[in-house]
Motif scaffolding. Structure first.
Motif, PDB file in Angstrom:
ATOM      1  N   TYR A 153     -14.869 -63.705 -52.971  1.00 36.64           N
ATOM      2  CA  TYR A 153     -16.077 -62.568 -52.589  1.00 36.64           C
ATOM      3  C   TYR A 153     -16.860 -62.390 -54.065  1.00 36.64           C
ATOM      4  CZ  TYR A 153     -18.490 -58.527 -51.642  1.00 36.64           C
ATOM      5  OH  TYR A 153     -19.369 -57.417 -51.473  1.00 36.64           O
ATOM      6  N   LYS A 157     -20.561 -63.393 -54.742  1.00 34.80           N
ATOM      7  CA  LYS A 157     -21.661 -62.529 -55.141  1.00 34.80           C
ATOM      8  C   LYS A 157     -22.315 -62.672 -56.497  1.00 34.80           C
ATOM      9  CE  LYS A 157     -22.498 -59.115 -53.089  1.00 34.80           C
ATOM     10  NZ  LYS A 157     -23.558 -58.646 -52.445  1.00 34.80           N
ATOM     11  N   LYS A 162     -26.094 -63.451 -50.527  1.00 31.86           N
ATOM     12  CA  LYS A 162     -26.058 -62.179 -49.469  1.00 31.86           C
ATOM     13  C   LYS A 162     -25.805 -63.002 -47.757  1.00 31.86           C
ATOM     14  CE  LYS A 162     -29.569 -59.654 -52.106  1.00 31.86           C
ATOM     15  NZ  LYS A 162     -31.212 -59.205 -52.072  1.00 31.86           N
ATOM     16  N   ARG A 176     -16.147 -64.212 -41.717  1.00 29.56           N
ATOM     17  CA  ARG A 176     -16.773 -62.995 -40.783  1.00 29.56           C
ATOM     18  C   ARG A 176     -16.053 -61.811 -40.345  1.00 29.56           C
ATOM     19  NH1 ARG A 176     -21.495 -65.343 -37.126  1.00 29.56           N
ATOM     20  NH2 ARG A 176     -19.933 -65.839 -35.322  1.00 29.56           N
ATOM     21  N   PRO A 180     -13.640 -58.808 -44.382  1.00 32.94           N
ATOM     22  CA  PRO A 180     -14.055 -57.478 -44.396  1.00 32.94           C
ATOM     23  C   PRO A 180     -12.730 -56.624 -44.460  1.00 32.94           C
ATOM     24  CG  PRO A 180     -15.678 -58.553 -42.927  1.00 32.94           C
ATOM     25  CD  PRO A 180     -14.403 -59.437 -43.129  1.00 32.94           C
ATOM     26  N   ASP A 184     -12.868 -54.659 -50.281  1.00 32.37           N
ATOM     27  CA  ASP A 184     -13.415 -53.447 -49.930  1.00 32.37           C
ATOM     28  C   ASP A 184     -14.995 -53.687 -50.482  1.00 32.37           C
ATOM     29  OD1 ASP A 184     -11.311 -51.942 -49.623  1.00 32.37           O
ATOM     30  OD2 ASP A 184     -10.555 -51.421 -51.908  1.00 32.37           O
ATOM     31  N   GLY A 185     -15.851 -52.990 -49.672  1.00 29.42           N
ATOM     32  CA  GLY A 185     -17.119 -52.988 -49.799  1.00 29.42           C
ATOM     33  C   GLY A 185     -17.812 -54.367 -49.273  1.00 29.42           C
ATOM     34  N   TYR A 186     -17.200 -55.321 -48.721  1.00 29.58           N
ATOM     35  CA  TYR A 186     -17.631 -56.605 -48.233  1.00 29.58           C
ATOM     36  C   TYR A 186     -19.060 -56.516 -47.445  1.00 29.58           C
ATOM     37  CZ  TYR A 186     -17.433 -61.317 -46.459  1.00 29.58           C
ATOM     38  OH  TYR A 186     -17.696 -62.714 -46.172  1.00 29.58           O
ATOM     39  N   ASP A 187     -19.941 -57.138 -48.068  1.00 35.56           N
ATOM     40  CA  ASP A 187     -21.360 -57.076 -47.505  1.00 35.56           C
ATOM     41  C   ASP A 187     -21.995 -58.241 -47.117  1.00 35.56           C
ATOM     42  OD1 ASP A 187     -21.768 -57.560 -50.047  1.00 35.56           O
ATOM     43  OD2 ASP A 187     -23.252 -55.841 -50.359  1.00 35.56           O
ATOM     44  N   GLU A 189     -23.262 -61.548 -45.028  1.00 32.37           N
ATOM     45  CA  GLU A 189     -23.600 -61.850 -43.732  1.00 32.37           C
ATOM     46  C   GLU A 189     -23.025 -63.183 -43.590  1.00 32.37           C
ATOM     47  OE1 GLU A 189     -27.154 -62.263 -40.638  1.00 32.37           O
ATOM     48  OE2 GLU A 189     -27.485 -61.328 -42.518  1.00 32.37           O
TER      49      GLU A 189
END
Length: 316
Positions: A153, A157, A162, A176, A180, A184-187, A189
């Motif tokens: 992750y 990033k 994104k 997907r 998550p 922590d804080g996985y954002d 898509e």
């Protein structure tokens, strides 16, 4: 059946050493993309999770395991360093099956071509296209999986990602629905390329004929990637036929157990192959593991083909 604990220990050791369940060259993951000149960072990122690229190596390992499965020396062989090395599961690189390497490169390049045709401006992380770690999760190695997931992750990033565009059901599901829970804080898509192509109104290369579709379990049962491939095949001009067990009620290809019992995996694959060939001798797969397992038991009168090659016109 192989000793599960020995197999798990081998996989755990190799993940710590190489970042893969077995040793393979790092460049085997991204060398296919070098001639394409894709940017190495950006908000929309193609992320393969290395599963397609691992398939030629998996096929080679399974072939070697099948030679000793059921023999008197199976348990001993899996414990002796010399035998393990000959299998390529520790230290020595596994030799991939050459025809599968070509298949993988064609599929991945076809996916890139279709995304570009659909005006999706993708980037690709090259050496940072790390293995997703899906097998660690499947085997219950949670702490190792959590550490690996967080590293993947952070790496993606750092490349500006994104939206991840994934290419197989295992990577789609793990990124997907599972990441998550462990990051922590996985954002990020996450979308399968099949979802994106269907949403963008992609026009596949025109073709014709009757095909039967094999739904991979994770797409059909967990990620709701069911109608999109059918829509794309129909728009290409194919008549899409359904086997007795399809969509959410699909039947396994045998792949999940191939590392523990190649024979059992082939038995399951043969059952599924017979169900599919009842409808058509042209079988469409959406997953490299499904492709490899069904192709291994298909006779000369059956064609197993990846959906990306059909939609792109790379294989008519």
């Amino acid at each position: 059946m192989m000793d599960p604990m020995v197999i798990v220990k081998i996989i755990e050791d190799n993940m710590r050493k190489y970042g893969f369940p077995f040793s393979m060259p790092r460049e085997a993951v991204y060398s296919w993309a070098k001639p394409l000149g894709l940017p190495d960072r950006g908000p929309i990122m193609l992320y393969t999770g290395a599963l397609y690229q691992m398939t030629p190596y998996i096929a080679s390992v399974v072939e070697q395991l099948s030679l000793i499965e059921g023999s008197r020396v199976t348990g001993l062989a899996l414990r002796l360093t010399g035998i393990l090395s000959s299998l390529g599961v520790t230290g020595i690189l596994v030799r991939p099956k050459g025809d599968m390497v070509v298949f993988v490169e064609n599929v991945l390049r076809s996916i890139v071509g279709m995304l570009e045709k659909a005006n999706v401006k993708i980037s690709y992380p090259y050496e940072d296209d790390l293995y997703s770690g899906v097998l660690l999760y499947d085997l219950g190695l949670e702490e190792l999986f959590k550490d690996h997931a967080n590293r993947v992750y952070k790496t993606l990033k750092s490349r500006g990602a994104k939206l991840l565009v994934t290419v197989d059901p295992h990577t789609t599901h793990i990124m997907r629905s599972i990441y998550p829970k462990y990051v922590d804080g996985y954002d990020l898509e996450v979308r399968s390329y099949l979802e994106i192509l269907a949403e963008r109104g992609f026009k596949p290369i025109a073709s014709s004929g009757r095909v039967v579709i094999h739904d991979p379990c994770l797409y059909a049962r967990f990620e709701n990637v069911v109608e999109q491939p059918r829509k794309l095949l129909a728009e290409a001009g194919f008549e899409v036929l359904e086997p007795r067990r399809s969509k959410r009620m699909t039947y396994c290809c045998g792949g999940p157990i191939e590392g523990l019992s190649p024979r059992m995996a082939k038995t399951i694959a043969r059952v599924r192959l017979e169900e599919l060939r009842e409808k058509s001798n042209k079988i469409v797969t959406l997953c490299p593991i499904c492709y490899s397992n069904l192709k291994a038991v298909a006779g000369g009168d059956v064609e197993v083909v990846d959906i990306a090659l059909l939609l792109s016109g790379a294989r008519r």
